[in-house]
Design a protein around this motif. Structure first.
Motif, PDB file in Angstrom:
ATOM      1  N   ALA A 200      -2.329 -12.779   1.384  1.00 33.56           N
ATOM      2  CA  ALA A 200      -1.997 -11.554   0.585  1.00 33.56           C
ATOM      3  C   ALA A 200      -1.365 -12.135  -0.668  1.00 33.56           C
ATOM      4  O   ALA A 200      -1.464 -11.193  -1.624  1.00 33.56           O
ATOM      5  N   GLN A 201      -0.892 -13.233  -0.921  1.00 32.30           N
ATOM      6  CA  GLN A 201      -0.447 -13.667  -2.110  1.00 32.30           C
ATOM      7  C   GLN A 201      -1.427 -13.891  -3.351  1.00 32.30           C
ATOM      8  O   GLN A 201      -1.159 -14.072  -4.364  1.00 32.30           O
ATOM      9  N   SER A 202      -2.896 -13.927  -2.886  1.00 32.90           N
ATOM     10  CA  SER A 202      -3.958 -14.269  -3.608  1.00 32.90           C
ATOM     11  C   SER A 202      -4.364 -13.169  -4.621  1.00 32.90           C
ATOM     12  O   SER A 202      -4.943 -13.350  -5.627  1.00 32.90           O
ATOM     13  N   PHE A 203      -3.933 -11.880  -4.056  1.00 34.42           N
ATOM     14  CA  PHE A 203      -4.527 -10.910  -4.775  1.00 34.42           C
ATOM     15  C   PHE A 203      -3.600  -9.684  -5.226  1.00 34.42           C
ATOM     16  O   PHE A 203      -2.636  -9.514  -4.645  1.00 34.42           O
ATOM     17  N   PRO A 204      -3.674  -9.109  -6.543  1.00 33.40           N
ATOM     18  CA  PRO A 204      -2.733  -8.233  -6.715  1.00 33.40           C
ATOM     19  C   PRO A 204      -2.478  -6.855  -5.968  1.00 33.40           C
ATOM     20  O   PRO A 204      -1.217  -6.441  -5.698  1.00 33.40           O
ATOM     21  N   LEU A 205      -3.614  -6.365  -5.298  1.00 34.95           N
ATOM     22  CA  LEU A 205      -3.793  -5.560  -4.310  1.00 34.95           C
ATOM     23  C   LEU A 205      -3.567  -5.760  -2.952  1.00 34.95           C
ATOM     24  O   LEU A 205      -3.918  -4.937  -2.024  1.00 34.95           O
ATOM     25  N   GLY A 206      -3.433  -6.894  -2.840  1.00 32.93           N
ATOM     26  CA  GLY A 206      -3.404  -7.476  -1.325  1.00 32.93           C
ATOM     27  C   GLY A 206      -4.809  -7.573  -0.628  1.00 32.93           C
ATOM     28  O   GLY A 206      -5.688  -7.545  -1.192  1.00 32.93           O
ATOM     29  N   VAL A 207      -4.490  -7.740   0.853  1.00 33.66           N
ATOM     30  CA  VAL A 207      -5.733  -7.589   1.688  1.00 33.66           C
ATOM     31  C   VAL A 207      -5.587  -6.445   2.549  1.00 33.66           C
ATOM     32  O   VAL A 207      -4.804  -6.191   2.853  1.00 33.66           O
ATOM     33  N   ALA A 208      -6.796  -5.774   3.023  1.00 37.70           N
ATOM     34  CA  ALA A 208      -6.901  -4.739   3.711  1.00 37.70           C
ATOM     35  C   ALA A 208      -6.555  -5.281   5.184  1.00 37.70           C
ATOM     36  O   ALA A 208      -6.732  -5.986   5.579  1.00 37.70           O
ATOM     37  N   ARG A 209      -5.456  -4.467   5.543  1.00 35.74           N
ATOM     38  CA  ARG A 209      -5.039  -4.288   7.096  1.00 35.74           C
ATOM     39  C   ARG A 209      -5.596  -3.389   8.076  1.00 35.74           C
ATOM     40  O   ARG A 209      -5.575  -3.334   9.124  1.00 35.74           O
ATOM     41  N   GLY A 210      -6.041  -2.165   7.478  1.00 37.08           N
ATOM     42  CA  GLY A 210      -6.534  -1.016   8.245  1.00 37.08           C
ATOM     43  C   GLY A 210      -6.864   0.189   7.287  1.00 37.08           C
ATOM     44  O   GLY A 210      -6.764   0.035   6.052  1.00 37.08           O
ATOM     45  N   GLN A 211      -6.902   1.312   7.971  1.00 33.56           N
ATOM     46  CA  GLN A 211      -7.375   2.461   7.625  1.00 33.56           C
ATOM     47  C   GLN A 211      -6.718   3.358   8.143  1.00 33.56           C
ATOM     48  O   GLN A 211      -6.531   3.659   9.363  1.00 33.56           O
ATOM     49  N   VAL A 212      -6.242   4.576   7.342  1.00 35.03           N
ATOM     50  CA  VAL A 212      -5.375   5.419   8.092  1.00 35.03           C
ATOM     51  C   VAL A 212      -5.977   7.065   7.710  1.00 35.03           C
ATOM     52  O   VAL A 212      -6.473   7.259   6.290  1.00 35.03           O
ATOM     53  N   ALA A 213      -6.281   7.681   8.762  1.00 39.19           N
ATOM     54  CA  ALA A 213      -6.876   9.143   8.465  1.00 39.19           C
ATOM     55  C   ALA A 213      -8.292   8.998   7.779  1.00 39.19           C
ATOM     56  O   ALA A 213      -8.627  10.053   7.208  1.00 39.19           O
ATOM     57  N   LYS A 214      -8.759   7.977   8.006  1.00 44.97           N
ATOM     58  CA  LYS A 214     -10.264   7.753   7.412  1.00 44.97           C
ATOM     59  C   LYS A 214     -10.204   8.031   6.019  1.00 44.97           C
ATOM     60  O   LYS A 214     -11.258   8.334   5.133  1.00 44.97           O
ATOM     61  N   THR A 215      -8.927   7.824   5.253  1.00 46.58           N
ATOM     62  CA  THR A 215      -8.992   8.347   3.737  1.00 46.58           C
ATOM     63  C   THR A 215      -8.281   7.151   3.058  1.00 46.58           C
ATOM     64  O   THR A 215      -8.666   6.888   1.933  1.00 46.58           O
ATOM     65  N   TYR A 216      -7.247   6.696   3.763  1.00 46.16           N
ATOM     66  CA  TYR A 216      -6.357   5.912   2.957  1.00 46.16           C
ATOM     67  C   TYR A 216      -6.557   4.326   3.559  1.00 46.16           C
ATOM     68  O   TYR A 216      -6.425   3.992   4.767  1.00 46.16           O
ATOM     69  N   ILE A 217      -6.453   3.468   2.700  1.00 48.45           N
ATOM     70  CA  ILE A 217      -6.696   1.983   2.965  1.00 48.45           C
ATOM     71  C   ILE A 217      -4.948   1.313   2.960  1.00 48.45           C
ATOM     72  O   ILE A 217      -4.695   1.662   1.850  1.00 48.45           O
ATOM     73  N   VAL A 218      -4.782   0.777   3.917  1.00 42.59           N
ATOM     74  CA  VAL A 218      -3.597  -0.088   4.038  1.00 42.59           C
ATOM     75  C   VAL A 218      -3.738  -1.482   3.804  1.00 42.59           C
ATOM     76  O   VAL A 218      -4.699  -2.189   4.501  1.00 42.59           O
ATOM     77  N   ALA A 219      -3.192  -2.036   2.791  1.00 42.56           N
ATOM     78  CA  ALA A 219      -3.242  -3.520   2.511  1.00 42.56           C
ATOM     79  C   ALA A 219      -2.028  -3.779   2.155  1.00 42.56           C
ATOM     80  O   ALA A 219      -0.803  -3.182   2.031  1.00 42.56           O
ATOM     81  N   GLU A 220      -1.734  -5.119   2.549  1.00 43.63           N
ATOM     82  CA  GLU A 220      -0.641  -6.039   2.422  1.00 43.63           C
ATOM     83  C   GLU A 220      -0.505  -6.876   1.209  1.00 43.63           C
ATOM     84  O   GLU A 220      -1.481  -7.814   1.099  1.00 43.63           O
ATOM     85  N   ALA A 221       0.330  -6.718   0.467  1.00 41.67           N
ATOM     86  CA  ALA A 221       0.419  -7.628  -0.848  1.00 41.67           C
ATOM     87  C   ALA A 221       1.969  -8.527  -0.764  1.00 41.67           C
ATOM     88  O   ALA A 221       2.382  -8.262   0.075  1.00 41.67           O
ATOM     89  N   GLU A 222       1.912  -9.245  -1.465  1.00 39.66           N
ATOM     90  CA  GLU A 222       2.818 -10.342  -1.372  1.00 39.66           C
ATOM     91  C   GLU A 222       4.254  -9.461  -1.641  1.00 39.66           C
ATOM     92  O   GLU A 222       5.118  -9.841  -1.122  1.00 39.66           O
ATOM     93  N   ASP A 223       4.352  -8.547  -2.478  1.00 44.80           N
ATOM     94  CA  ASP A 223       5.581  -7.938  -2.710  1.00 44.80           C
ATOM     95  C   ASP A 223       5.769  -6.529  -1.963  1.00 44.80           C
ATOM     96  O   ASP A 223       6.629  -5.543  -2.334  1.00 44.80           O
ATOM     97  N   GLY A 224       5.012  -6.060  -0.958  1.00 47.67           N
ATOM     98  CA  GLY A 224       5.091  -4.721  -0.534  1.00 47.67           C
ATOM     99  C   GLY A 224       3.731  -4.387   0.300  1.00 47.67           C
ATOM    100  O   GLY A 224       2.788  -5.176   0.363  1.00 47.67           O
ATOM    101  N   LEU A 225       3.671  -3.107   0.412  1.00 49.55           N
ATOM    102  CA  LEU A 225       2.640  -2.543   1.249  1.00 49.55           C
ATOM    103  C   LEU A 225       1.819  -1.583   0.247  1.00 49.55           C
ATOM    104  O   LEU A 225       2.326  -0.777  -0.536  1.00 49.55           O
ATOM    105  N   VAL A 226       0.667  -1.677   0.366  1.00 50.23           N
ATOM    106  CA  VAL A 226      -0.012  -0.844  -0.631  1.00 50.23           C
ATOM    107  C   VAL A 226      -1.099   0.164  -0.002  1.00 50.23           C
ATOM    108  O   VAL A 226      -1.730  -0.197   0.854  1.00 50.23           O
ATOM    109  N   LEU A 227      -0.941   1.342  -0.300  1.00 50.21           N
ATOM    110  CA  LEU A 227      -1.997   2.394  -0.056  1.00 50.21           C
ATOM    111  C   LEU A 227      -2.976   2.898  -0.926  1.00 50.21           C
ATOM    112  O   LEU A 227      -2.544   3.041  -2.100  1.00 50.21           O
ATOM    113  N   VAL A 228      -4.222   2.967  -0.760  1.00 49.23           N
ATOM    114  CA  VAL A 228      -5.160   3.243  -1.692  1.00 49.23           C
ATOM    115  C   VAL A 228      -5.999   4.529  -1.113  1.00 49.23           C
ATOM    116  O   VAL A 228      -6.317   4.395   0.022  1.00 49.23           O
ATOM    117  N   ASP A 229      -6.163   5.351  -2.074  1.00 53.85           N
ATOM    118  CA  ASP A 229      -7.210   6.739  -1.917  1.00 53.85           C
ATOM    119  C   ASP A 229      -8.435   6.001  -2.075  1.00 53.85           C
ATOM    120  O   ASP A 229      -8.858   5.821  -3.109  1.00 53.85           O
TER     121      ASP A 229
END
Length: 602
Positions: free
Chosen positions: A406-435
């Motif tokens: 997760a430290q290699s990318f500003p938006l982190g790496v994908a860890r899963g998908q919620v409600a088939k709409t939002y991507i859950v990613a783990e970044a170095e400094d937090g949790l990223v949710l992407v529409d």
């Protein structure tokens, strides 16, 4: 009827009608005088929105008794050293403000030059009623009382005290924003409503006078061309407002409301915000005095440039460059209501320790038995207990390679998908949710723009195996027919098919398999809504945004981990990927500190 010379008091009242429209107009003149006097601190006190009292106190250079007498005469000023009116560099020079105000109110003027005695003059509706020495600190104090009390025709047109106060506050805010080197304070009916200290940077002053959150959600504008300098602060597109009340424009330190400049700001944000949303912008334009005329309006709120096209282009270029450099930045402020929804349950109908599953703990295993066998042992301990819902199940994928860091990318790496709409990613400094839909919509739009700006100047099309007929009403078909050439550049090939139908022969290749009928109908609706109001460039952006929406990944679609990571990586290198085509954020971050607060660790 013979021509006659008007009496002095009537001339002053006519001049007051030009200079003093309301309390905010009088306040503006007084504060500008304080700034021109070299003040480092300006204090303002208002009563009843300024209709009962306006008081401005500064620590500037002050005036002698003789200067005070001249200041209350018409067409007397210290701000024009010679007759070159176009070379004025102060905020005001008309020489009519004080005598005009004094002709429609009771004006008390107190001032002292450092090293000499103070002096006072009181003028009541044009008549001198008091004059003499007074004990005051160095600087000037001006007090206006009972504005328009003896001019009922003007007073009845004043709005409520609250509305007049709002206009006064806006005047002070704009002047304070233009001069961060000066401390300003404003009191209304004994309550302090504004206070800023001197020595603040321009960015800090703008944020203090607009919204503190702007400090973390802005870009710096800086551009210089041919002796003209543009600087200032502009909000990220995702940090916007529903009304255009936070557009602040300054020319040579003078607050202005110029249609040319406001149009340039709207043009810079045209493809980043919908027409009903507006950014927060404070732009400072420094122009040689010979290149701008500031005397086109009695209150000097409008200006005229010698080369307006150059100035407009400079503002658009400066804003676009700053926004392009923002990259994937987006507003990162979790909504308070959404954060409040994350709460820990303080009580439970059944204490968790009393559940049968905890009555007997299975023996600790060290042989790494299969997880399902271990769980089956635990589940058997429930006895007769029946859970309220079935055991949770989730989608999983076989890991072929080790997960990226997760430290290699500003938006982190994908860890899963919620409600088939939002991507859950783990970044170095937090949790990223992407529409996923909003993000891909922006990516497709930027791809289309790059294709249009390439040497070929068009988007590749994909011919349909069987042309598709789309039935519309006749006016909609007429609108589409007039834009067939423009739409062909986007890869959409249309042909008129009778009075009330269009034939679709090809669609943009980069959109893949899309709903051609829905795309054509949406384009027809967009042209009906805004075709005449938009310029050619704005229409092109509008068409591209509509097509991008149809070609993007829809909400409700399952994505593989590889697809999620590919989307994140493209977002990191695509301009403006922090907001969708409608100005909404495409991703938000929940910092580690926010997560810790949710669990009471902070």
């Amino acid at each position: 009827m013979s021509i006659r010379r008007l009496p002095e008091h009537l001339v002053n009242r006519i001049a007051a009608g030009e200079v003093v429209e309301r309390p905010a107009s009088a306040l503006k003149e007084l504060v500008e005088n304080a700034v021109d006097a070299g003040a480092s601190r300006v204090s303002i006190r208002l009563s009843a929105g300024g209709t009962e009292r306006i008081e401005v106190i500064d620590d500037g250079c002050g005036m002698s008794a003789a200067d005070m007498a001249l200041a209350l005469e018409r067409h007397a000023t210290s701000k024009l050293p010679d007759e070159r009116i176009e070379a004025v560099e102060t905020l005001g020079f008309r020489g009519e403000a004080l005598p005009s105000i004094a002709s429609v109110a009771r004006l008390t003027l107190e001032s002292r030059v450092r090293g000499s005695e103070g002096w006072q003059r009181v003028v009541d509706n044009g008549a001198l009623v008091e004059e003499g020495p007074c004990a005051v600190p160095p600087g000037t104090s001006v007090r206006i009382e009972a504005l328009f009390e003896r001019v009922p025709a003007r007073r009845k047109f004043l709005r409520s005290p609250r509305a007049e106060y709002g206009a006064c506050l806006d005047v002070v805010r704009r002047l304070a924003m233009a001069h961060p080197e000066i401390a300003f304070s404003l009191e209304h009916d004994g309550r302090r409503s504004l206070a800023v200290q001197s020595g603040e940077g321009r960015e800090a002053r703008v944020a203090a006078l607009t919204d503190r959150d702007l400090a973390d959600n802005h870009v710096i504008v800086s551009l210089e061309r041919e002796g003209v300098r543009l600087s200032g602060v502009a909000s990220l597109p995702t940090y916007n407002r529903g009304v255009a009340d936070h557009l602040y424009l300054f020319v040579n330190g003078r607050p202005v409301r110029d249609r040319l400049l406001l149009g340039a700001v709207r043009g810079a944000y045209a493809d980043l915000l919908t027409r009903d949303r507006h950014p927060v912008v404070a732009l400072f334009l420094d122009v040689p005095p010979t290149e701008v005329d500031v005397n086109v309006h009695p209150a000097k709120t409008e200006v005229r440039f010698r080369d307006p096209a150059f100035v407009r282009g400079m503002i658009v270029s400066g804003l676009k460059r700053a926004l392009d450099e923002a990259g994937l930045r987006s507003v990162q402020r979790p909504d308070l209501a959404a954060m409040a929804a994350w709460r820990s349950e303080r009580s439970s109908p059944t204490p968790i320790g009393a559940l049968p599953i905890f009555a007997h703990q299975p023996e600790r295993r060290h042989d790494f038995a299969p997880v399902d066998a271990y769980l089956s042992d635990a589940v058997r301990q429930w006895g007769d207990y029946t859970p309220a819902m079935p055991m949770p199940a989730a989608r999983g994928e076989t890991a072929l390679d080790s997960a990226p860091s997760a430290q290699s990318f500003p938006l982190g790496v994908a860890r899963g998908q919620v409600a088939k709409t939002y991507i859950v990613a783990e970044a170095e400094d937090g949790l990223v949710l992407v529409d996923q839909h909003a993000a891909h919509e922006r990516l497709v739009l930027e791809r289309m723009r790059r294709a249009l700006e390439s040497e070929g100047g068009g988007i590749a099309s994909q011919a349909l195996l069987l042309p598709q007929v789309v039935e519309l009403d006749e006016p909609a078909c007429d609108r589409l027919e007039t834009r067939i050439t423009e739409l062909a550049e986007f890869g959409l090939e249309l042909e008129r098919f009778g009075p009330a139908a269009m034939l679709v022969r090809a669609t943009p290749a980069m959109l893949g398999a899309n709903d051609a009928e829905g795309l054509v109908r949406d384009l027809a609706d967009d042209l009906a809504e805004a075709d005449q109001a938009l310029s050619l460039r704005e229409r092109i952006n509008h068409v591209a945004a509509t097509m991008a929406c149809h070609g993007s990944v829809r909400a409700g679609r399952l994505l593989s981990v590889a697809e999620m990571n590919a989307l994140l990586r493209e977002m990191e290198v695509t301009p403006h990927s922090g907001q969708c085509n409608h100005g909404r954020p495409t991703w938000v971050k929940l910092a580690h500190s926010d997560i810790e607060k949710l669990f009471g660790r902070r």
